[in-house]
Design an enzyme around this catalytic site. Sequence first.
Site, mmCIF file in Angstrom:
data_model
loop_
_atom_site.group_PDB
_atom_site.id
_atom_site.type_symbol
_atom_site.label_atom_id
_atom_site.label_comp_id
_atom_site.label_asym_id
_atom_site.label_seq_id
_atom_site.Cartn_x
_atom_site.Cartn_y
_atom_site.Cartn_z
ATOM 1 C CG HIS A 28 -1.946 -1.097 1.474
ATOM 2 N ND1 HIS A 28 -1.711 -2.525 2.068
ATOM 3 C CD2 HIS A 28 -2.833 -1.058 1.144
ATOM 4 C CE1 HIS A 28 -2.825 -2.665 2.343
ATOM 5 N NE2 HIS A 28 -3.844 -2.513 1.113
ATOM 6 C CG MET A 54 4.405 -7.563 0.795
ATOM 7 S SD MET A 54 4.693 -5.944 1.521
ATOM 8 C CE MET A 54 6.245 -6.618 1.425
HETATM 9 P P1 AMP Z 1 -6.408 -3.688 -0.908
HETATM 10 O O1 AMP Z 1 -6.913 -2.613 0.919
HETATM 11 O O2 AMP Z 1 -6.451 -4.748 -0.163
HETATM 12 O O3 AMP Z 1 -7.620 -3.328 -1.557
HETATM 13 O O4 AMP Z 1 -5.588 -2.779 -1.641
HETATM 14 C C1 AMP Z 1 -5.417 -0.702 -1.635
HETATM 15 C C2 AMP Z 1 -4.819 -0.743 -3.424
HETATM 16 O O5 AMP Z 1 -3.476 -1.553 -3.139
HETATM 17 C C3 AMP Z 1 -4.920 -1.535 -4.009
HETATM 18 O O6 AMP Z 1 -4.797 -0.747 -5.437
HETATM 19 C C4 AMP Z 1 -4.228 -3.150 -4.181
HETATM 20 O O7 AMP Z 1 -4.236 -3.624 -5.412
HETATM 21 C C5 AMP Z 1 -3.081 -2.122 -3.648
HETATM 22 N N1 AMP Z 1 -2.586 -3.518 -2.973
HETATM 23 C C6 AMP Z 1 -2.130 -4.662 -2.060
HETATM 24 N N2 AMP Z 1 -1.221 -5.121 -1.989
HETATM 25 C C7 AMP Z 1 -0.178 -4.251 -2.414
HETATM 26 C C8 AMP Z 1 1.463 -4.649 -2.995
HETATM 27 N N3 AMP Z 1 1.779 -5.922 -2.717
HETATM 28 N N4 AMP Z 1 1.363 -4.358 -4.375
HETATM 29 C C9 AMP Z 1 1.108 -3.175 -5.047
HETATM 30 N N5 AMP Z 1 -0.201 -2.774 -5.016
HETATM 31 C C10 AMP Z 1 -0.507 -3.517 -3.736
#
Ligand code: AMP
Length: 286
Positions: free
Chosen positions: A43, A190
């Site tokens: 994130h 991650m």
């Molecule tokens: P989430 O909190 O899981 O909904 O993720 C929020 C944002 O962070 C989304 O755009 C995800 O694709 C991005 N994200 C989550 N994990 C990763 C990662 N390991 N690398 C890059 N972006 C990530």
Amino acid sequence: MADSVETLRMTEIVCIRAQVKQWRSAGESIAFVPTMGNLHAGHLQLVSAAKAQADRVVVSIFVNPTQFGESEDFSTYPRTLDADIEKLQSLAVDIAFVPLNEEIYPDIAMTEVCVSQISDNYCGAARPGHFNGVATVVSKLFNIVQPDYAFFGEKDFQQLAVIRAMVTDLNIPVEIISVPTFREADGLAMSSRNSRLTEQQRKQAAKLYQSLKLAKQAVLARQCTYAEIERQFMQLLIGQGFKPDYFSICRRQDLQAATVEDTQLIILLAARLGKVRLIDNIQLDI
Ligand code: AMP
């Protein structure tokens, strides 16, 4: 820049609107990073990219109930708000928008955003209604924050494709910027859900990215059909103790099944390990 946790965190839509309006009238640009919290280094890559792009950065933290199915992990999804706010403060984010459920979903709501086709397969098939929930909440957040730029991770590649399609189809004036997947040292992408893996499962989970790298080699070697490679890797994951939902070689542009004529590909996978559902992907150019 916000100078305390209290000024950094905002819960009300009217407040964030007023703040964004003020920045805009001062000629400042705004970047937005929507998240569900439990922030990790992946994130924070998005946040850093947002900071590099715009004058002001808004990060939302909202565990969106409408994108979870009935038997899914909404209630057990990790929530670590205080630690998240501290991380955002150390990166000098301007606003952490942490809306209450009632503000995002008042009792009477008749509108849902459905991005057809691109939402239908893969995670859309395994999690019916998931992408309608994502598209609806992201369009609401875009309307609340009205950013110039919004950042999404390539880890959730189908989600990124759904958001891009939605923004194009609905003429939403925001530029979508994607950020490559950030990984642990052993290659595991991650994810907030990784914290729910046992020690044993955590070691096991690294095999997902290994399988993607092997499958990429198999595609480039061109010795089997894509369907055969998909079958072999589904079997491999099952043999390793995963319950895979899909392992699919796709065209990057529209996520249709890839043919031998396609040159820009992506291999998408989703698999369960115990109660935890993990997704990952790898891109390749032929
Ligand atoms: P989430 O909190 O899981 O909904 O993720 C929020 C944002 O962070 C989304 O755009 C995800 O694709 C991005 N994200 C989550 N994990 C990763 C990662 N390991 N690398 C890059 N972006 C990530």
